[in-house]
Design a protein around this motif. Sequence first.
Motif, PDB file in Angstrom:
ATOM      1  N   LEU A   1      -2.185  17.903 -10.769  1.00 21.96           N
ATOM      2  CA  LEU A   1      -3.155  18.043 -11.848  1.00 21.96           C
ATOM      3  C   LEU A   1      -2.494  18.674 -13.065  1.00 21.96           C
ATOM      4  O   LEU A   1      -1.547  19.453 -12.954  1.00 21.96           O
ATOM      5  CB  LEU A   1      -4.324  18.920 -11.393  1.00 21.96           C
ATOM      6  N   GLY A   2      -3.006  18.335 -14.256  1.00 23.56           N
ATOM      7  CA  GLY A   2      -2.535  18.935 -15.486  1.00 23.56           C
ATOM      8  C   GLY A   2      -1.442  18.162 -16.192  1.00 23.56           C
ATOM      9  O   GLY A   2      -0.993  18.569 -17.264  1.00 23.56           O
ATOM     10  N   ILE A   3      -0.978  17.031 -15.613  1.00 24.05           N
ATOM     11  CA  ILE A   3       0.085  16.245 -16.240  1.00 24.05           C
ATOM     12  C   ILE A   3      -0.503  15.139 -17.105  1.00 24.05           C
ATOM     13  O   ILE A   3      -0.187  15.016 -18.287  1.00 24.05           O
ATOM     14  CB  ILE A   3       1.011  15.643 -15.163  1.00 24.05           C
ATOM     15  N   LEU A   4      -1.353  14.320 -16.505  1.00 24.96           N
ATOM     16  CA  LEU A   4      -1.939  13.175 -17.190  1.00 24.96           C
ATOM     17  C   LEU A   4      -3.389  13.473 -17.563  1.00 24.96           C
ATOM     18  O   LEU A   4      -4.023  14.379 -17.005  1.00 24.96           O
ATOM     19  CB  LEU A   4      -1.870  11.930 -16.307  1.00 24.96           C
ATOM     20  N   SER A   5      -3.905  12.683 -18.498  1.00 19.69           N
ATOM     21  CA  SER A   5      -5.300  12.875 -18.905  1.00 19.69           C
ATOM     22  C   SER A   5      -6.267  12.484 -17.802  1.00 19.69           C
ATOM     23  O   SER A   5      -7.377  12.996 -17.727  1.00 19.69           O
ATOM     24  CB  SER A   5      -5.595  12.057 -20.170  1.00 19.69           C
ATOM     25  N   LYS A   6      -5.847  11.580 -16.934  1.00 19.10           N
ATOM     26  CA  LYS A   6      -6.676  11.168 -15.797  1.00 19.10           C
ATOM     27  C   LYS A   6      -5.925  11.457 -14.508  1.00 19.10           C
ATOM     28  O   LYS A   6      -4.729  11.220 -14.417  1.00 19.10           O
ATOM     29  CB  LYS A   6      -7.025   9.673 -15.878  1.00 19.10           C
ATOM     30  N   ALA A   7      -6.640  11.967 -13.536  1.00 25.63           N
ATOM     31  CA  ALA A   7      -6.045  12.279 -12.237  1.00 25.63           C
ATOM     32  C   ALA A   7      -6.802  11.528 -11.147  1.00 25.63           C
ATOM     33  O   ALA A   7      -8.020  11.352 -11.238  1.00 25.63           O
ATOM     34  CB  ALA A   7      -6.090  13.779 -11.972  1.00 25.63           C
ATOM     35  N   GLU A   8      -6.078  11.085 -10.134  1.00 27.48           N
ATOM     36  CA  GLU A   8      -6.690  10.369  -9.024  1.00 27.48           C
ATOM     37  C   GLU A   8      -6.154  10.917  -7.708  1.00 27.48           C
ATOM     38  O   GLU A   8      -4.991  11.295  -7.599  1.00 27.48           O
ATOM     39  CB  GLU A   8      -6.393   8.859  -9.113  1.00 27.48           C
ATOM     40  N   PHE A   9      -7.027  10.941  -6.707  1.00 24.03           N
ATOM     41  CA  PHE A   9      -6.640  11.338  -5.366  1.00 24.03           C
ATOM     42  C   PHE A   9      -5.998  10.161  -4.637  1.00 24.03           C
ATOM     43  O   PHE A   9      -6.375   9.007  -4.840  1.00 24.03           O
ATOM     44  CB  PHE A   9      -7.866  11.764  -4.563  1.00 24.03           C
ATOM     45  N   SER A  10      -5.039  10.451  -3.781  1.00 27.67           N
ATOM     46  CA  SER A  10      -4.694   9.517  -2.719  1.00 27.67           C
ATOM     47  C   SER A  10      -5.432  10.014  -1.479  1.00 27.67           C
ATOM     48  O   SER A  10      -5.535  11.228  -1.257  1.00 27.67           O
ATOM     49  CB  SER A  10      -3.184   9.479  -2.476  1.00 27.67           C
ATOM     50  N   ARG A  11      -5.966   9.119  -0.680  1.00 28.64           N
ATOM     51  CA  ARG A  11      -6.828   9.540   0.416  1.00 28.64           C
ATOM     52  C   ARG A  11      -6.369   8.965   1.746  1.00 28.64           C
ATOM     53  O   ARG A  11      -5.702   7.929   1.807  1.00 28.64           O
ATOM     54  CB  ARG A  11      -8.279   9.152   0.152  1.00 28.64           C
ATOM     55  N   TYR A  12      -6.767   9.661   2.802  1.00 23.53           N
ATOM     56  CA  TYR A  12      -6.407   9.262   4.157  1.00 23.53           C
ATOM     57  C   TYR A  12      -7.576   9.641   5.061  1.00 23.53           C
ATOM     58  O   TYR A  12      -8.139  10.729   4.928  1.00 23.53           O
ATOM     59  CB  TYR A  12      -5.123   9.973   4.595  1.00 23.53           C
ATOM     60  N   GLU A  13      -7.954   8.755   5.979  1.00 21.63           N
ATOM     61  CA  GLU A  13      -9.089   9.000   6.865  1.00 21.63           C
ATOM     62  C   GLU A  13      -8.612   9.095   8.308  1.00 21.63           C
ATOM     63  O   GLU A  13      -7.730   8.342   8.739  1.00 21.63           O
ATOM     64  CB  GLU A  13     -10.142   7.890   6.724  1.00 21.63           C
ATOM     65  N   LEU A  14      -9.212  10.016   9.053  1.00 17.45           N
ATOM     66  CA  LEU A  14      -8.891  10.179  10.464  1.00 17.45           C
ATOM     67  C   LEU A  14     -10.126  10.696  11.181  1.00 17.45           C
ATOM     68  O   LEU A  14     -11.141  11.009  10.545  1.00 17.45           O
ATOM     69  CB  LEU A  14      -7.705  11.140  10.642  1.00 17.45           C
ATOM     70  N   LYS A  15     -10.044  10.793  12.503  1.00 16.79           N
ATOM     71  CA  LYS A  15     -11.178  11.265  13.303  1.00 16.79           C
ATOM     72  C   LYS A  15     -10.668  12.315  14.279  1.00 16.79           C
ATOM     73  O   LYS A  15      -9.702  12.062  15.013  1.00 16.79           O
ATOM     74  CB  LYS A  15     -11.849  10.118  14.058  1.00 16.79           C
ATOM     75  N   LEU A  16     -11.293  13.491  14.262  1.00 14.50           N
ATOM     76  CA  LEU A  16     -10.923  14.563  15.164  1.00 14.50           C
ATOM     77  C   LEU A  16     -11.830  14.566  16.387  1.00 14.50           C
ATOM     78  O   LEU A  16     -13.020  14.269  16.290  1.00 14.50           O
ATOM     79  CB  LEU A  16     -11.035  15.917  14.453  1.00 14.50           C
ATOM     80  N   ARG A  17     -11.239  14.884  17.534  1.00 14.03           N
ATOM     81  CA  ARG A  17     -11.993  15.115  18.762  1.00 14.03           C
ATOM     82  C   ARG A  17     -11.828  16.577  19.147  1.00 14.03           C
ATOM     83  O   ARG A  17     -11.081  17.311  18.518  1.00 14.03           O
ATOM     84  CB  ARG A  17     -11.484  14.206  19.874  1.00 14.03           C
ATOM     85  N   GLY A  18     -12.533  16.993  20.181  1.00 10.99           N
ATOM     86  CA  GLY A  18     -12.417  18.365  20.629  1.00 10.99           C
ATOM     87  C   GLY A  18     -10.982  18.708  21.000  1.00 10.99           C
ATOM     88  O   GLY A  18     -10.353  18.008  21.792  1.00 10.99           O
ATOM     89  N   GLY A  19     -10.454  19.788  20.429  1.00  9.20           N
ATOM     90  CA  GLY A  19      -9.087  20.209  20.699  1.00  9.20           C
ATOM     91  C   GLY A  19      -8.057  19.669  19.734  1.00  9.20           C
ATOM     92  O   GLY A  19      -6.909  20.135  19.738  1.00  9.20           O
ATOM     93  N   ASP A  20      -8.416  18.687  18.912  1.00  8.26           N
ATOM     94  CA  ASP A  20      -7.467  18.156  17.927  1.00  8.26           C
ATOM     95  C   ASP A  20      -7.209  19.190  16.827  1.00  8.26           C
ATOM     96  O   ASP A  20      -8.068  20.015  16.509  1.00  8.26           O
ATOM     97  CB  ASP A  20      -7.992  16.862  17.315  1.00  8.26           C
ATOM     98  N   THR A  21      -6.030  19.098  16.233  1.00  7.27           N
ATOM     99  CA  THR A  21      -5.576  20.089  15.264  1.00  7.27           C
ATOM    100  C   THR A  21      -5.173  19.425  13.962  1.00  7.27           C
ATOM    101  O   THR A  21      -4.546  18.365  13.973  1.00  7.27           O
ATOM    102  CB  THR A  21      -4.380  20.885  15.824  1.00  7.27           C
ATOM    103  N   LEU A  22      -5.533  20.040  12.847  1.00 10.34           N
ATOM    104  CA  LEU A  22      -5.112  19.613  11.514  1.00 10.34           C
ATOM    105  C   LEU A  22      -4.336  20.753  10.871  1.00 10.34           C
ATOM    106  O   LEU A  22      -4.816  21.888  10.829  1.00 10.34           O
ATOM    107  CB  LEU A  22      -6.327  19.247  10.656  1.00 10.34           C
TER     108      LEU A  22
END
Length: 460
Positions: free
Chosen positions: A379-400
């Motif tokens: 952020l702060g470089i260009l006049s417009k900023a965009e996210f890159s995104r990633y989707e996942l699914k956590l189960r019980g015991g999973d770690t991020l």
Amino acid sequence: TTEGIAVFAEAAAACVVFCAVPGKRLRRIRRNILEPRSAKLTGEFSGARDRLLEASKAIGSVSECITSVSKGIEALAPASDVLVCMRVRERVCSSCKLRDSFCPESGECPSVARLADSFNRVYGSRSAVNLLQADSARSRELACGQFERMSELLGEMAHELEDGAMELYGKERAAARVLEDNGFTVVSASCIRPVSGALRLSCTVVSVPAGISLSRLTAEISRELEAEFMPPKLRETPAGTELLFLRKEIFKIRLGSARASCGNQKLCGDYFEFFRTETKAYILLSDGMGTGGRAAIDSAMTVELFSRLIRAGISLNTALGITNSALSVKSEDESLSTLDAAEIDLFDGNVRVFKAGAAPSFYTSHGRVRSIETPSTPLGILSKAEFSRYELKLRGGDTLVMVSDGILGGGSDWIEDEVRSFGGNGSANDLAELILNSARRRCGEKYDDMTVIVAVAQEL
């Protein structure tokens, strides 16, 4: 006759169906066929959507107007060196007595000193004008960005009003049926899915039968409505007793963190925050440019502003644009910071990871450790900023695991080994401290600001 036989056969079939199928099931079939399953809830705000859309278009047109005017200004004031030379010739050469007889190839110019002085003056003036125009162009660009963000925000609010909350008739009938089977006399039932929020069921009954098990009743309603609910809250109303069922969370997040500042300074250039809304949990991590106080201010501003916008119900993309504009206009000096955001749905375990110039993240899935590394711009470089995104699914015991780029000074393969050996059963803080200490040993005495955030999904 054939017609008579058909009439008697139809009547006989109807009698068989009437005697064989219970009346409750017949009513259920009739309701499913004749009544709608859901409907949007509208009220006195139905006209607000159109007004918000018009306001969004009007504010968006302001940005287009500024852009158009900027192009016209640039066309009227060209920054050509030829223009500078022409002005110098007009000031010096036009008054020279030898301008008609002097030839550059056969003699020397008698006004070299005057030419040099005039050129320096005109060129210096031209440079100052160019710098002023550049500052003005940047100001116009930032203003356009602010108007565009405001236009997006109003449009977003308009679409939310258009979608509206959903009243789920099918689930209302299913809940009423379960209550009647358990001896309740149902006065009314309402099942609402809000625009943002968890499913809620409100049923008003004449009275609560003696000896009824609310936990067993909740289990039956959850099974029938295909959603996990908590035991109801009881409230007496003029129409009877209200049973309010709220959807139950499936996961909770165990959070751990560890941080070290560059050179053991008092202020760390990394900043993070964890908070939750009605249905989701958010983890935010920002790394300011450089180290020390300046980086700490940029990262803290990024996270604090972004989190306030999310808590207010603004979408992540719109919040990113507003935060980027705020960093751009914060000061005349360059302000850069990364943003790493994780949005965790506490009802189904779905996770969306958003990155703006952030370092890779790591997570476990089916016993394997995977990395999240997507190209993006801080952020702060260009006049417009965009996210890159990633989707996942956590189960019980999973770690991020989310880290700042200081952790990666010694590579990243070893982080996967540490997460794999953790297994999701220990303390999240212990894993964060383990990764931080390992990174410091690998980087030696010279290391950047370091931050590790560990989130473990635990089933309730």
